[in-house]
Design a protein around this motif. Structure first.
Motif, PDB file in Angstrom:
ATOM      1  N   LEU A  16      49.839 -14.252  33.917  1.00  0.00           N
ATOM      2  CA  LEU A  16      50.483 -15.562  33.919  1.00  0.00           C
ATOM      3  C   LEU A  16      52.002 -15.411  33.898  1.00  0.00           C
ATOM      4  O   LEU A  16      52.706 -16.086  34.658  1.00  0.00           O
ATOM      5  N   ALA A  17      52.504 -14.522  33.058  1.00  0.00           N
ATOM      6  CA  ALA A  17      53.954 -14.327  32.950  1.00  0.00           C
ATOM      7  C   ALA A  17      54.541 -13.836  34.267  1.00  0.00           C
ATOM      8  O   ALA A  17      55.568 -14.350  34.743  1.00  0.00           O
ATOM      9  N   SER A  18      53.892 -12.846  34.891  1.00  0.00           N
ATOM     10  CA  SER A  18      54.431 -12.306  36.146  1.00  0.00           C
ATOM     11  C   SER A  18      54.280 -13.325  37.270  1.00  0.00           C
ATOM     12  O   SER A  18      55.153 -13.454  38.133  1.00  0.00           O
ATOM     13  N   GLY A  19      53.172 -14.101  37.256  1.00  0.00           N
ATOM     14  CA  GLY A  19      52.975 -15.126  38.269  1.00  0.00           C
ATOM     15  C   GLY A  19      54.029 -16.215  38.187  1.00  0.00           C
ATOM     16  O   GLY A  19      54.560 -16.655  39.204  1.00  0.00           O
ATOM     17  N   THR A  62      44.703 -17.131  38.308  1.00  0.00           N
ATOM     18  CA  THR A  62      45.207 -17.241  39.675  1.00  0.00           C
ATOM     19  C   THR A  62      44.820 -18.565  40.318  1.00  0.00           C
ATOM     20  O   THR A  62      45.674 -19.325  40.807  1.00  0.00           O
ATOM     21  N   ARG A  63      43.521 -18.871  40.303  1.00  0.00           N
ATOM     22  CA  ARG A  63      42.990 -19.994  41.092  1.00  0.00           C
ATOM     23  C   ARG A  63      43.182 -21.350  40.425  1.00  0.00           C
ATOM     24  O   ARG A  63      43.110 -22.381  41.094  1.00  0.00           O
ATOM     25  N   HIS A  64      43.425 -21.354  39.123  1.00  0.00           N
ATOM     26  CA  HIS A  64      43.602 -22.625  38.430  1.00  0.00           C
ATOM     27  C   HIS A  64      45.023 -22.806  37.903  1.00  0.00           C
ATOM     28  O   HIS A  64      45.695 -23.775  38.259  1.00  0.00           O
ATOM     29  N   LEU A  65      45.485 -21.873  37.079  1.00  0.00           N
ATOM     30  CA  LEU A  65      46.814 -22.050  36.488  1.00  0.00           C
ATOM     31  C   LEU A  65      47.922 -21.864  37.514  1.00  0.00           C
ATOM     32  O   LEU A  65      48.743 -22.764  37.737  1.00  0.00           O
ATOM     33  N   LEU A  66      47.970 -20.711  38.163  1.00  0.00           N
ATOM     34  CA  LEU A  66      49.071 -20.441  39.102  1.00  0.00           C
ATOM     35  C   LEU A  66      48.988 -21.355  40.324  1.00  0.00           C
ATOM     36  O   LEU A  66      50.022 -21.805  40.842  1.00  0.00           O
TER      37      LEU A  66
END
Length: 216
Positions: A16-19, A62-66
């Motif tokens: 999450l942080a890197s995204g 990936t598919r929900h948060l980012l």
């Protein structure tokens, strides 16, 4: 961290942080922590409520948060409605990231709205309101500056179903996969397309677009 929720490993935190960094979003650590708290609740409730077909927590990042966070730079308006929100996407991440804005999440599915009430309570999201209704019959006290959707319906169905909820100067924001050429042609006489943003979701090798429209 809530003891009754399943533990996420540190990979999700790092992902999450890197995204967020790749999306150019400078989110405080406590905001990222609340996003992960939401994800943990989704993992837990998904077992009984079938909120999403995605089961793996890292895939959910990936598919929900980012995927939801990718639209953050383009949203406008103070009072926003997320139609067909399902398990709260993109409405919950947006409510966490923009605490100064007002988000209304609408879905006709009682299980999903019960989950969203739990999220609102557990995360203390005072700026988030949950509504259980079909969009066609939903009436609001005041019009919305923006109506957003993620895989809710075709652009034409979104416009016809939601136009009674949009302020005169309001914007539709529709999250799409591939460039929706046929759908855009179908609404050409109804709407002005203000912008189509091609989104790059970190870790996702699939097309994503955000269509920004206003009523003619």
């Amino acid at each position: 961290m809530h003891a009754s929720w399943p533990e996420l490993d540190t990979t999700c935190e790092e992902q999450l942080a890197s995204g967020c960094a790749r999306l150019g979003l400078e989110l405080p650590a406590d905001t990222r922590a609340r996003l992960l708290d939401y994800l943990q609740m989704m993992v837990k409730w998904n077992r009984a409520y079938n909120l999403t077909a995605v089961r793996d927590p890292e895939q959910m990042v990936t598919r929900h948060l980012l995927d939801s966070l990718a639209i953050a730079p383009y949203l406008r308006g103070q009072r926003l409605l997320d139609v067909g929100t399902g398990g709260g996407l993109p409405g919950v991440p947006m409510a966490i990231v923009f605490p100064q804005r007002e988000f209304h999440l609408l879905d006709s599915n009682g299980k999903k709205t019960r989950f969203l009430f739990q999220v609102k309570t557990a995360l203390g999201l005072a700026n988030m309101t949950v509504h259980q209704a079909r969009v066609e019959s939903f009436q609001s006290d005041a019009p919305f500056d923006a109506v957003l959707s993620r895989a809710f319906a075709s652009l034409a169905d979104m416009v016809s179903g939601c136009r009674h909820l949009l302020a005169d100067t309001g914007h539709f924001f529709a999250m799409k996969g591939a460039y929706p050429e046929a759908e855009l042609a179908a609404i050409a006489e109804l709407c002005s397309v203000e912008a189509i943003h091609r989104l790059q979701v970190p870790g996702l090798d699939e097309q994503r677009h955000l269509v920004d429209m206003t009523l003619r």
